[in-house]
Design an enzyme around this catalytic site. Structure first.
Site, PDB file in Angstrom:
ATOM      1  N   TRP A 282       0.792  -1.230   0.000  1.00  0.00           N
ATOM      2  CA  TRP A 282       0.000   0.000   0.000  1.00  0.00           C
ATOM      3  C   TRP A 282       0.823   1.279   0.000  1.00  0.00           C
ATOM      4  O   TRP A 282       0.264   2.363  -0.062  1.00  0.00           O
ATOM      5  CB  TRP A 282      -0.967   0.030   1.188  1.00  0.00           C
ATOM      6  CG  TRP A 282      -0.439  -0.488   2.492  1.00  0.00           C
ATOM      7  CD1 TRP A 282      -0.730  -1.702   3.042  1.00  0.00           C
ATOM      8  CD2 TRP A 282       0.454   0.156   3.411  1.00  0.00           C
ATOM      9  NE1 TRP A 282      -0.073  -1.859   4.236  1.00  0.00           N
ATOM     10  CE2 TRP A 282       0.664  -0.718   4.495  1.00  0.00           C
ATOM     11  CE3 TRP A 282       1.101   1.392   3.424  1.00  0.00           C
ATOM     12  CZ2 TRP A 282       1.485  -0.423   5.577  1.00  0.00           C
ATOM     13  CZ3 TRP A 282       1.934   1.696   4.495  1.00  0.00           C
ATOM     14  CH2 TRP A 282       2.112   0.806   5.549  1.00  0.00           C
ATOM     15  N   ASN A 283       2.140   1.194   0.069  1.00  0.00           N
ATOM     16  CA  ASN A 283       2.891   2.448   0.281  1.00  0.00           C
ATOM     17  C   ASN A 283       3.168   3.240  -0.999  1.00  0.00           C
ATOM     18  O   ASN A 283       3.257   4.460  -0.948  1.00  0.00           O
ATOM     19  CB  ASN A 283       4.184   2.186   1.059  1.00  0.00           C
ATOM     20  CG  ASN A 283       5.129   1.254   0.352  1.00  0.00           C
ATOM     21  OD1 ASN A 283       4.708   0.416  -0.424  1.00  0.00           O
ATOM     22  ND2 ASN A 283       6.404   1.401   0.603  1.00  0.00           N
TER      23      ASN A 283
ATOM     24  N   SER B 263       5.846  -7.468   2.520  1.00  0.00           N
ATOM     25  CA  SER B 263       6.592  -7.748   3.750  1.00  0.00           C
ATOM     26  C   SER B 263       7.358  -9.069   3.649  1.00  0.00           C
ATOM     27  O   SER B 263       7.049  -9.925   2.813  1.00  0.00           O
ATOM     28  CB  SER B 263       5.629  -7.801   4.928  1.00  0.00           C
ATOM     29  OG  SER B 263       4.732  -8.868   4.752  1.00  0.00           O
TER      30      SER B 263
ATOM     31  N   THR C 118       4.996 -12.286   4.364  1.00  0.00           N
ATOM     32  CA  THR C 118       4.116 -12.623   3.236  1.00  0.00           C
ATOM     33  C   THR C 118       4.966 -13.100   2.064  1.00  0.00           C
ATOM     34  O   THR C 118       4.604 -14.050   1.365  1.00  0.00           O
ATOM     35  CB  THR C 118       3.265 -11.404   2.815  1.00  0.00           C
ATOM     36  OG1 THR C 118       2.592 -10.900   3.960  1.00  0.00           O
ATOM     37  CG2 THR C 118       2.236 -11.780   1.775  1.00  0.00           C
TER      38      THR C 118
ATOM     39  N   GLU D 131      10.469  -8.615  -3.590  1.00  0.00           N
ATOM     40  CA  GLU D 131      11.003  -7.317  -3.122  1.00  0.00           C
ATOM     41  C   GLU D 131      10.408  -7.097  -1.746  1.00  0.00           C
ATOM     42  O   GLU D 131       9.251  -6.707  -1.621  1.00  0.00           O
ATOM     43  CB  GLU D 131      10.533  -6.195  -4.054  1.00  0.00           C
ATOM     44  CG  GLU D 131      10.930  -6.353  -5.485  1.00  0.00           C
ATOM     45  CD  GLU D 131      12.197  -5.578  -5.799  1.00  0.00           C
ATOM     46  OE1 GLU D 131      12.694  -4.872  -4.916  1.00  0.00           O
ATOM     47  OE2 GLU D 131      12.683  -5.710  -6.926  1.00  0.00           O
TER      48      GLU D 131
ATOM     49  N   GLY E  20      10.950  -6.318   2.784  1.00  0.00           N
ATOM     50  CA  GLY E  20      11.203  -5.192   3.675  1.00  0.00           C
ATOM     51  C   GLY E  20      12.672  -4.973   3.973  1.00  0.00           C
ATOM     52  O   GLY E  20      13.554  -5.604   3.396  1.00  0.00           O
TER      53      GLY E  20
ATOM     54  N   CYS F 296      10.303   0.811   2.127  1.00  0.00           N
ATOM     55  CA  CYS F 296      11.087  -0.406   2.361  1.00  0.00           C
ATOM     56  C   CYS F 296      12.543  -0.045   2.635  1.00  0.00           C
ATOM     57  O   CYS F 296      13.230  -0.723   3.384  1.00  0.00           O
ATOM     58  CB  CYS F 296      10.981  -1.325   1.158  1.00  0.00           C
ATOM     59  SG  CYS F 296      11.424  -0.515  -0.387  1.00  0.00           S
TER      60      CYS F 296
ATOM     61  N   GLU G  22      14.448  -6.037 -10.015  1.00  0.00           N
ATOM     62  CA  GLU G  22      13.653  -5.276 -10.965  1.00  0.00           C
ATOM     63  C   GLU G  22      14.485  -4.078 -11.394  1.00  0.00           C
ATOM     64  O   GLU G  22      15.476  -3.732 -10.752  1.00  0.00           O
ATOM     65  CB  GLU G  22      12.357  -4.799 -10.299  1.00  0.00           C
ATOM     66  CG  GLU G  22      11.425  -5.940  -9.928  1.00  0.00           C
ATOM     67  CD  GLU G  22      10.100  -5.457  -9.361  1.00  0.00           C
ATOM     68  OE1 GLU G  22      10.108  -4.649  -8.431  1.00  0.00           O
ATOM     69  OE2 GLU G  22       9.060  -5.914  -9.859  1.00  0.00           O
TER      70      GLU G  22
END
Ligand code: NAD
Length: 473
Positions: free
Chosen positions: A129-130, A210, A213, A231, A233, A265, A443
């Site tokens: 969500w960031n 995270s 997850t 990708e 934390g 992150c 990436e």
């Protein structure tokens, strides 16, 4: 339907329909049907379409940044930069689409042997969500450039700008006579993400989120033999040496832990300062942190907005209270707004701790809020040992007046990105990712070709008959 809330006021911005499992099945069917069509579009034409998408994104960048600020509470300067970066990502990979070339390999014998880059087909992107708009772009643009189709699941709390991006992308593709299903944004929660990455129809998983997850996502993808890029934390260290420009370092450290209200992150959430300048540096830091203007990001002069979600703000405030109760010292704290109109906002005071125990969650957990733990070190060896005292390996900052030291430490540090005398600078031209609990896969830049395509090798005999060990008769 899910109510999407503003973290500034707590009010509902919009209701968004959930994709649900039936919707996911339909989306995957559409993606599978579209995959062979898109793959056959000549690479240069695919690139041209991406560049056109980038042009339309630029034309709407201000509107998109405004919506992103409303949904995430981030400063307009941040969301505008992300909107421009998202458009640049389409332009960059648009230009790259016809440059993903293979090689001719000079093997021994009468053979012509070469490699080609193949798209995976259906790519599953899952984002947090960031940074919703830019992350959606970062998954969609390279996936499409190299001939894949893609589904992106945004976070439940911040789907709005990713949905707007889908509207722009599908608009351009539809005008070109291409089918639905080439790029889809599917809103929903963690259950939808779990079903997406576990579905054997997804052939590559590209996840940002995270560490916990991420581990589950990597395992779910592996269960059906899909490669994954994770990708995850970070708990990134900032190392400040006595020979550094301390004012610049203090600015960089504050930007690195309190920027985006700490929801990065790459947040530089562990600060290590060389002993002889430690007290002086803490003073520089305290002046800056106590002067931070926390509040409505839409008001000019605001430096720190709210946390994106209520649960995240509760989590950060809980960790701050728990750290103080366990004996860590708060050396600096900013004020949070007290206006009645902002009473429903997710405010968290940027806070600096010293004297934090090694096993404190303040040091072991990625907080994802504006919290900094400071301590001192004697020399380079101790600085590196402290930097490595974490399961994460995403980024690190080095502040020094000695370029040799900067490069020496950059070579030592086991992290995906090192910044020397700067921090929080990113570009899509530069590969990005982590090691350890910060994940794997890269990436960005030219590395994206390796991520979004696989290599096929082709052998051709250049003589009649069958060369090799088998001989008839
Ligand atoms: P999260 O891991 O909780 O969720 C990320 C996404 O995964 C969301 O869309 C969520 O709905 C989905 N999801 C949840 N459970 C899932 C499952 N079992 N299978 C598949 N998908 C699932 O992360 P968050 O709280 O939304 O975001 C914050 C985290 O993201 C932080 O840890 C942060 O460091 C990380 N992050 C990493 C990077 C990076 O590039 N390294 C960038 C930004 C954020």
């Amino acid at each position: 339907m899910t109510a999407v809330l503003s973290p500034i006021t707590g009010e509902t911005i919009q209701e968004v329909p959930d994709t649900g499992l039936n919707g996911l099945d339909a989306a995957l069917r559409a993606a599978e049907a579209a995959a062979p069509v898109w793959r056959r579009v000549p690479a240069g034409e695919r690139g041209g379409l991406l560049v056109e998408i980038g042009r339309r994104m630029r034309a709407r960048a201000e509107e998109i940044a405004h919506l992103e600020t409303l949904n995430t509470g981030k400063l307009p300067a941040d969301t505008r930069r992300e909107a421009d970066r998202a458009a640049a990502c389409f332009e960059y990979y648009g230009g790259y689409a016809d440059k993903a070339v293979g090689t001719v390999i000079p093997v021994a014998g009468p053979f012509h042997t070469y490699t080609v880059r193949e798209p995976y087909g259906v790519v599953a992107g899952v984002i947090p969500w960031n940074v919703p708009y830019f992350f959606a772009a970062k998954k969609i643009a390279p996936a499409l450039a190299f001939g894949n189709v893609v589904l992106v699941k945004p976070a439940e709390e911040t789907p709005l700008t990713a949905l707007l991006l889908q509207e722009i992308v599908t608009g351009v593709l539809a005008e070109a006579g291409l089918p639905d299903g080439i790029a889809q944004v599917i809103p929903g929660g963690g259950d939808l993400g779990r079903a997406l990455v576990a579905d054997p129809r997804t052939k590559l998983v590209v996840f940002t989120g995270s560490d916990r997850t991420g581990a589950a996502v990597g395992a779910a993808a592996a269960a059906h033999y899909a490669p994954a890029a994770l990708e995850l934390g970070g708990k990134s260290p900032q190392l400040v040496f006595a020979d550094a420009d301390l004012d610049a370092a203090a600015d960089g450290v504050v930007e690195g832990f309190a920027g985006s209200c700490g929801q990065m992150c790459i947040a530089g959430s562990r600060l290590y300062v060389q002993r002889e300048v430690y007290p002086e540096f803490l003073e520089l830091l305290t002046t800056r942190v106590e002067g931070l203007r926390v509040g409505d990001p839409r008001v000019a002069g605001t430096q720190v907005g709210p946390q994106v979600t209520g649960p995240q703000a509760d989590k950060t405030r809980g960790l701050i209270a728990g750290g103080a109760a366990a004996g860590a010292t708060v050396v600096a704290r900013a004020a949070v707004p007290d206006e009645p109109t902002l009473a429903g906002g997710n405010w968290v005071a940027p806070t600096v701790f010293t004297g934090v125990a090694d096993d404190s969650p303040l040091l072991t957990e990625e907080i994802f809020g504006p919290v900094l733990c400071a301590a001192s070190f004697a020399d380079e060896d101790e600085a590196v040992a402290l930097a490595h005292d974490t399961r994460f390996g995403l980024g690190a900052g080095i502040w020094t007046g000695d370029p040799g030291r900067g490069h020496r430490l950059a070579a030592e540090l086991r992290v995906g990105t090192v910044w020397i005398n700067t921090y929080r600078i990113l570009s899509d031209l530069v590969p990005f990712g982590g090691v350890g609990a910060s994940g794997y896969g890269r990436e960005g830049g030219t590395d994206a070709v390796n991520l979004y395509t696989w290599t096929k090798s082709v052998w051709t005999s250049t003589t009649p008959g069958v060369p090799g060990v088998y001989r008839k008769g």
